[in-house]
Write a protein that holds these residues in place. Structure first.
Motif, PDB file in Angstrom:
ATOM      1  N   GLN A  98     -15.895 -55.992  14.600  1.00 48.75           N
ATOM      2  CA  GLN A  98     -15.460 -54.556  15.148  1.00 48.75           C
ATOM      3  C   GLN A  98     -15.489 -53.736  13.989  1.00 48.75           C
ATOM      4  OE1 GLN A  98     -11.994 -54.117  17.329  1.00 48.75           O
ATOM      5  NE2 GLN A  98     -12.064 -56.070  18.157  1.00 48.75           N
ATOM      6  N   THR A  99     -15.939 -52.391  14.256  1.00 43.63           N
ATOM      7  CA  THR A  99     -16.015 -51.524  13.281  1.00 43.63           C
ATOM      8  C   THR A  99     -14.908 -50.522  12.917  1.00 43.63           C
ATOM      9  OG1 THR A  99     -17.042 -49.937  14.997  1.00 43.63           O
ATOM     10  CG2 THR A  99     -18.574 -51.255  13.776  1.00 43.63           C
ATOM     11  N   LEU A 100     -13.904 -50.726  13.741  1.00 47.05           N
ATOM     12  CA  LEU A 100     -12.606 -49.833  13.309  1.00 47.05           C
ATOM     13  C   LEU A 100     -11.529 -50.490  14.019  1.00 47.05           C
ATOM     14  CD1 LEU A 100     -11.080 -47.431  12.419  1.00 47.05           C
ATOM     15  CD2 LEU A 100     -12.075 -46.111  14.590  1.00 47.05           C
ATOM     16  N   VAL A 101     -10.348 -50.819  13.052  1.00 46.05           N
ATOM     17  CA  VAL A 101      -9.325 -51.667  13.528  1.00 46.05           C
ATOM     18  C   VAL A 101      -8.182 -50.786  12.842  1.00 46.05           C
ATOM     19  CG1 VAL A 101      -7.776 -53.710  13.448  1.00 46.05           C
ATOM     20  CG2 VAL A 101     -10.379 -53.755  13.851  1.00 46.05           C
ATOM     21  N   ASP A 102      -7.198 -50.216  13.771  1.00 43.53           N
ATOM     22  CA  ASP A 102      -6.032 -49.461  13.344  1.00 43.53           C
ATOM     23  C   ASP A 102      -4.978 -50.514  13.481  1.00 43.53           C
ATOM     24  OD1 ASP A 102      -3.988 -47.793  12.522  1.00 43.53           O
ATOM     25  OD2 ASP A 102      -4.643 -46.278  13.842  1.00 43.53           O
ATOM     26  N   ILE A 103      -4.160 -51.151  12.620  1.00 42.96           N
ATOM     27  CA  ILE A 103      -2.975 -51.890  13.232  1.00 42.96           C
ATOM     28  C   ILE A 103      -1.800 -51.165  13.134  1.00 42.96           C
ATOM     29  CG2 ILE A 103      -4.147 -54.277  12.398  1.00 42.96           C
ATOM     30  CD1 ILE A 103      -2.010 -54.038   9.802  1.00 42.96           C
ATOM     31  N   THR A 104      -1.875 -49.661  12.673  1.00 41.87           N
ATOM     32  CA  THR A 104      -0.610 -48.965  12.852  1.00 41.87           C
ATOM     33  C   THR A 104      -0.426 -48.755  14.446  1.00 41.87           C
ATOM     34  OG1 THR A 104      -1.654 -46.784  12.681  1.00 41.87           O
ATOM     35  CG2 THR A 104      -1.050 -47.975  10.708  1.00 41.87           C
ATOM     36  N   GLU A 105      -1.363 -49.091  15.313  1.00 42.25           N
ATOM     37  CA  GLU A 105      -1.358 -48.700  16.590  1.00 42.25           C
ATOM     38  C   GLU A 105      -1.131 -50.007  17.147  1.00 42.25           C
ATOM     39  OE1 GLU A 105      -2.184 -45.793  18.316  1.00 42.25           O
ATOM     40  OE2 GLU A 105      -2.310 -44.584  16.390  1.00 42.25           O
ATOM     41  N   TRP A 106      -0.789 -51.158  16.907  1.00 41.24           N
ATOM     42  CA  TRP A 106      -0.746 -52.325  17.410  1.00 41.24           C
ATOM     43  C   TRP A 106       0.931 -52.588  17.575  1.00 41.24           C
ATOM     44  CZ3 TRP A 106      -3.980 -56.954  14.907  1.00 41.24           C
ATOM     45  CH2 TRP A 106      -5.336 -56.527  15.178  1.00 41.24           C
ATOM     46  N   PRO A 107       1.258 -53.252  18.642  1.00 36.45           N
ATOM     47  CA  PRO A 107       2.828 -53.660  18.715  1.00 36.45           C
ATOM     48  C   PRO A 107       2.885 -54.632  17.797  1.00 36.45           C
ATOM     49  CG  PRO A 107       1.591 -54.206  21.004  1.00 36.45           C
ATOM     50  CD  PRO A 107       0.443 -53.559  19.876  1.00 36.45           C
ATOM     51  N   HIS A 108       4.360 -54.538  17.374  1.00 32.78           N
ATOM     52  CA  HIS A 108       4.756 -55.634  16.353  1.00 32.78           C
ATOM     53  C   HIS A 108       4.418 -56.929  16.401  1.00 32.78           C
ATOM     54  CE1 HIS A 108       7.590 -56.483  13.290  1.00 32.78           C
ATOM     55  NE2 HIS A 108       8.436 -57.310  14.088  1.00 32.78           N
ATOM     56  N   ILE A 110      -7.116 -49.895   9.184  1.00 32.10           N
ATOM     57  CA  ILE A 110      -6.342 -48.840   8.896  1.00 32.10           C
ATOM     58  C   ILE A 110      -4.916 -49.609   9.050  1.00 32.10           C
ATOM     59  CG2 ILE A 110      -5.243 -46.673   9.733  1.00 32.10           C
ATOM     60  CD1 ILE A 110      -7.775 -46.196  10.755  1.00 32.10           C
ATOM     61  N   GLY A 111      -3.977 -49.393   8.142  1.00 31.86           N
ATOM     62  CA  GLY A 111      -2.610 -50.015   8.155  1.00 31.86           C
ATOM     63  C   GLY A 111      -2.018 -49.233   7.422  1.00 31.86           C
ATOM     64  N   PRO A 112      -0.334 -49.525   7.567  1.00 31.25           N
ATOM     65  CA  PRO A 112       0.749 -48.765   6.609  1.00 31.25           C
ATOM     66  C   PRO A 112       0.614 -48.812   5.179  1.00 31.25           C
ATOM     67  CG  PRO A 112       1.611 -50.593   8.003  1.00 31.25           C
ATOM     68  CD  PRO A 112       0.302 -50.541   8.339  1.00 31.25           C
ATOM     69  N   THR A 113      -0.141 -49.751   4.818  1.00 27.92           N
ATOM     70  CA  THR A 113      -0.095 -50.024   3.229  1.00 27.92           C
ATOM     71  C   THR A 113      -1.649 -50.475   2.921  1.00 27.92           C
ATOM     72  OG1 THR A 113       0.428 -52.374   3.393  1.00 27.92           O
ATOM     73  CG2 THR A 113       2.248 -50.767   3.210  1.00 27.92           C
ATOM     74  N   LYS A 114      -1.943 -50.481   1.672  1.00 26.35           N
ATOM     75  CA  LYS A 114      -3.305 -50.886   1.323  1.00 26.35           C
ATOM     76  C   LYS A 114      -3.435 -52.486   1.662  1.00 26.35           C
ATOM     77  CE  LYS A 114      -4.999 -49.202  -3.016  1.00 26.35           C
ATOM     78  NZ  LYS A 114      -5.177 -48.846  -4.290  1.00 26.35           N
ATOM     79  N   THR A 115      -2.408 -53.082   1.261  1.00 21.42           N
ATOM     80  CA  THR A 115      -2.537 -54.567   1.701  1.00 21.42           C
ATOM     81  C   THR A 115      -2.771 -54.865   3.174  1.00 21.42           C
ATOM     82  OG1 THR A 115      -1.240 -54.944  -0.474  1.00 21.42           O
ATOM     83  CG2 THR A 115      -1.572 -56.789   1.183  1.00 21.42           C
ATOM     84  N   LEU A 116      -2.128 -54.168   3.938  1.00 15.98           N
ATOM     85  CA  LEU A 116      -2.495 -54.364   5.396  1.00 15.98           C
ATOM     86  C   LEU A 116      -3.669 -53.611   5.797  1.00 15.98           C
ATOM     87  CD1 LEU A 116       1.321 -53.995   6.594  1.00 15.98           C
ATOM     88  CD2 LEU A 116      -0.091 -56.039   6.827  1.00 15.98           C
ATOM     89  N   PRO A 151       0.025 -40.655  17.824  1.00 16.07           N
ATOM     90  CA  PRO A 151      -0.729 -41.694  17.874  1.00 16.07           C
ATOM     91  C   PRO A 151      -2.448 -41.454  17.683  1.00 16.07           C
ATOM     92  CG  PRO A 151       1.050 -41.385  19.595  1.00 16.07           C
ATOM     93  CD  PRO A 151       0.822 -40.064  18.467  1.00 16.07           C
ATOM     94  N   GLY A 152      -2.887 -42.388  17.492  1.00 19.95           N
ATOM     95  CA  GLY A 152      -4.583 -42.166  17.457  1.00 19.95           C
ATOM     96  C   GLY A 152      -5.044 -41.395  16.445  1.00 19.95           C
ATOM     97  N   GLN A 153      -4.352 -40.711  15.651  1.00 18.60           N
ATOM     98  CA  GLN A 153      -4.986 -39.622  14.815  1.00 18.60           C
ATOM     99  C   GLN A 153      -5.569 -40.310  13.601  1.00 18.60           C
ATOM    100  OE1 GLN A 153      -2.011 -36.902  12.710  1.00 18.60           O
ATOM    101  NE2 GLN A 153      -3.233 -35.457  12.673  1.00 18.60           N
ATOM    102  N   ALA A 154      -5.103 -41.290  13.162  1.00 15.64           N
ATOM    103  CA  ALA A 154      -5.741 -41.893  11.961  1.00 15.64           C
ATOM    104  C   ALA A 154      -6.952 -42.578  12.441  1.00 15.64           C
ATOM    105  CB  ALA A 154      -4.734 -42.949  11.355  1.00 15.64           C
ATOM    106  N   SER A 155      -7.099 -43.252  13.608  1.00 17.24           N
ATOM    107  CA  SER A 155      -8.344 -43.767  13.848  1.00 17.24           C
ATOM    108  C   SER A 155      -9.223 -42.935  14.366  1.00 17.24           C
ATOM    109  CB  SER A 155      -7.928 -44.836  14.997  1.00 17.24           C
ATOM    110  OG  SER A 155      -7.126 -44.492  15.768  1.00 17.24           O
TER     111      SER A 155
END
Lengths: 170, 442
Positions: free
Chosen positions: B171-181, B152-158, B126-130
């Motif tokens: 915002q300057t950094l958004v990682d939706i892989t960390e977001w709840p579903h 940041i997302g699981p796919t290019k489109t996301l 968790p948190g590594q990508a961001s």
């Protein structure tokens, strides 16, 4: 004549037509001239001509060349019109020549000096002033080389008669 | 079809990031001129036409994207706005610095546009990508001075959707892989379908017909139906929105960009005579030929056109648009052959008309030397081809060394600015690309 050609193009000597008519050879880098009979024994070791870019700019992404205006670095022998190679990836250390962005008469500008710490205060000292490195002074890069001009301007102009590109069109 | 929640799905080890330079052109202007920091700055399009890049301060004042410069100048409340002409030399140089800096920290990189890159980042913990993305952004800022935003997302489109969301929310950094579903679903529900990467306006209308209005609607559409009704391309978009990686990060740009070479420009001032048109087309053909040779390509078909203003009134005879297509056999990148091919257009033009736009489109591209001539000739003319090829190469080298306008063909070869060249009255110095314009330090 044909001998010279064979050295230059390392192609077999032949009638002139066969040379002008041949398809353009693949551009080869760093190939030493060879004679037709013996390969040049240095070929395996030759790494190309000296390149100032490679020697002075190992990290192109973060390296900038800036021109010194004024005599802030005169005691280092760097004068008005000389250039500095500045690497923005390096951290300042005491004694390094540092470029910062600070407030000037016409707004924010690039200033140069030697980075030092005096009585616990980080400062930029030069032959014209000492700037305290407070929060509104932004470190910009560390100078790694100076290009010092040794010829008078007119002689330099004659030597480097290669013009800068003119203002490009669309 | 339900959205795959990347974290819950378990073993995903890589996330996809889209990193882009925030208002690229303005940011480059600030990197070479620190007095612009904090000011409302805009960069103008070709010929100083309209705003194409705006700083946050300029946006806050109310400068609209694409707003004409003459209009901005005339509005008192926009008086503080500082404008710059497009300094393409510097934007190109800084774009290369941006790519190289990102590449110094990541394994794979796709240069998607002049100011955007896709990359994969490790996401095992968790948190590594961001934290990786933040390190890349910090390095880009330190090395080049350019501010960036990352999605940041699981796919290019996301990842693209995340970047879009980041921009919209400052915002300057958004990682939706960390977001709840459910939060990912809420974001997609708030994203109109035409903001989804790869969905154009035509598709948007068609999708509305089956009740698909938001990115979430599209993510929940049956991919099989989408494939049968539209295309595999849109099916991939649907699957990617639902969290399945379908579009790989490639190191080369899409091959699409290599299927044509376009050289088209607005002229700084209209040209009206045959001689001027000859010179303009010669100049454009030479540039287009240079582009072909830089990519090792030859063209089989050339389209060349010239037109007068779209806004000419009917009383004035209305707009003129002349175009011809010329087949090039054998395929060629020889500037002389291309220049000759433009001459056919001269029979079409009406001297006296104010032509203000011209262009050359080269298609049917083949690798240089791949295709033999249909009419292979042993006659003396064939010598000419090899000789002309060498002439073209020599010209490329000369102009590379001494500047673009130093050598040229006939009427277009004259040095110095031509009246129809782009107008750039507010141009900043080429501070990192030309010796005479270097940044100064005091």
């Amino acid at each position: 004549m044909s001998n010279i050609r064979s050295i230059r193009s390392s192609a077999p000597a032949g009638p002139i037509d066969s040379v002008t008519n041949e398809s353009t050879p693949e551009p080869q880098r760093h190939v030493l001239p060879t004679t037709s009979s013996f390969p040049n024994p240095a070929q395996d070791y030759y790494e190309g001509p000296l390149s100032l870019d490679r020697a002075l700019i190992p990290r192109a992404a973060s390296t900038f060349v800036v021109r010194v205006a004024g005599e802030a670095l005169a005691s280092l022998g760097i004068h008005d019109g000389d250039e500095l190679v500045v690497d923005r990836a390096l951290n300042p250390r005491r004694g390094r020549v540092l470029v910062v962005i600070a407030d000037g008469p016409a707004g924010r500008e690039h200033r140069v000096g030697i980075f030092d710490v005096i009585e616990g205060q980080a400062v930029l000292t030069s032959d014209i002033e000492t700037i305290a490195l407070s929060a509104d002074v932004e470190p910009w890069g560390v100078a790694t080389f100076a290009i010092k001009h040794l010829l008078p301007a007119a002689a330099r102009a004659r030597l480097t008669a290669v013009p800068d590109p003119p203002a490009p069109g669309p | 079809m339900s959205l795959a929640a990347p974290r819950a799905a378990g073993r995903r080890r890589l996330a996809t990031a889209l990193i882009d330079v925030r208002c690229m052109f303005v940011s480059v202007e600030r990197a070479i001129d620190p007095t612009l920091v904090g000011e409302p700055v805009i960069v103008l399009s070709n010929n100083d036409g309209c705003a194409v890049s705006r700083s946050d301060e300029a946006k806050a004042l109310g400068v609209a994207m694409g707003q004409p410069w003459f209009e901005i100048k005339s509005r008192p409340h926009l008086a503080p706005v500082i404008a710059r002409s497009s300094n393409y030399e510097e934007y190109g140089a800084f774009s290369a610095r941006f790519y190289e800096t990102v590449a110094s920290l990541v394994a794979d990189l796709e240069c998607y546009s002049v100011d955007e890159v896709f990359t994969s980042l490790p996401a095992t913990e968790p948190g590594q990508a961001s934290s990786y993305a933040a390190a890349v952004q910090q390095r880009v800022k330190t090395w080049t001075g350019l501010p960036t935003a990352a999605g940041i997302g699981p796919t290019k489109t996301l990842a693209k959707a995340a970047q879009h969301w980041a921009k919209a929310h400052g915002q300057t950094l958004v990682d939706i892989t960390e977001w709840p579903h459910h939060e990912v679903e809420e974001m997609l529900a708030a994203t109109p379908v035409d903001d989804v990467w790869g969905v154009g306006s035509r598709l948007t209308r068609a999708l509305a017909g089956i009740g698909v209005h938001t990115a979430l609607d599209l993510a929940r559409t049956d991919p099989g139906v989408v494939r049968r009704r539209w295309s595999v391309v849109l099916e991939r978009t649907v699957r990617e929105l639902a969290g399945t990686q379908c579009i790989p990060i490639t190191e080369e740009p899409e091959p699409r960009s290599r299927q044509q070479v376009m050289y088209s420009r607005m002229l700084g001032r209209p040209v009206t005579t045959r001689e001027e048109v000859v010179a303009v087309l010669g100049q454009y053909a030479t540039r287009a030929a240079q582009r072909l040779r830089r990519h090792g390509l030859q063209a089989s078909l050339m389209q060349v056109w010239i037109s007068s203003s779209r806004f000419r009134s009917v009383a004035d005879g209305g707009q003129r648009h002349h175009a011809i297509g010329v087949a090039l056999d054998p395929p060629t990148s020889d500037p002389l052959a291309l220049i000759r091919a433009t001459r056919g257009l001269l029979d079409r033009i009406e001297p006296g008309q104010p032509y203000n736009r011209a262009g050359i489109l080269l298609t049917g591209l083949v690798p240089a030397g791949a295709q033999a001539s249909l009419w292979q000739s042993d006659e003396p003319g064939a010598h000419g081809t090899a000789q002309r090829e060498r002439l073209a190469e020599a010209l490329d080298r000369v102009s590379q060394r001494f500047g673009r306008e130093i050598i040229g063909f006939g009427p277009s070869g004259l040095r110095g600015p031509k009246p129809w060249d782009m107008r750039r009255d507010l141009l900043s110095p080429a501070a990192t690309t030309r010796w005479s314009d270097l940044l100064t330090v005091r």
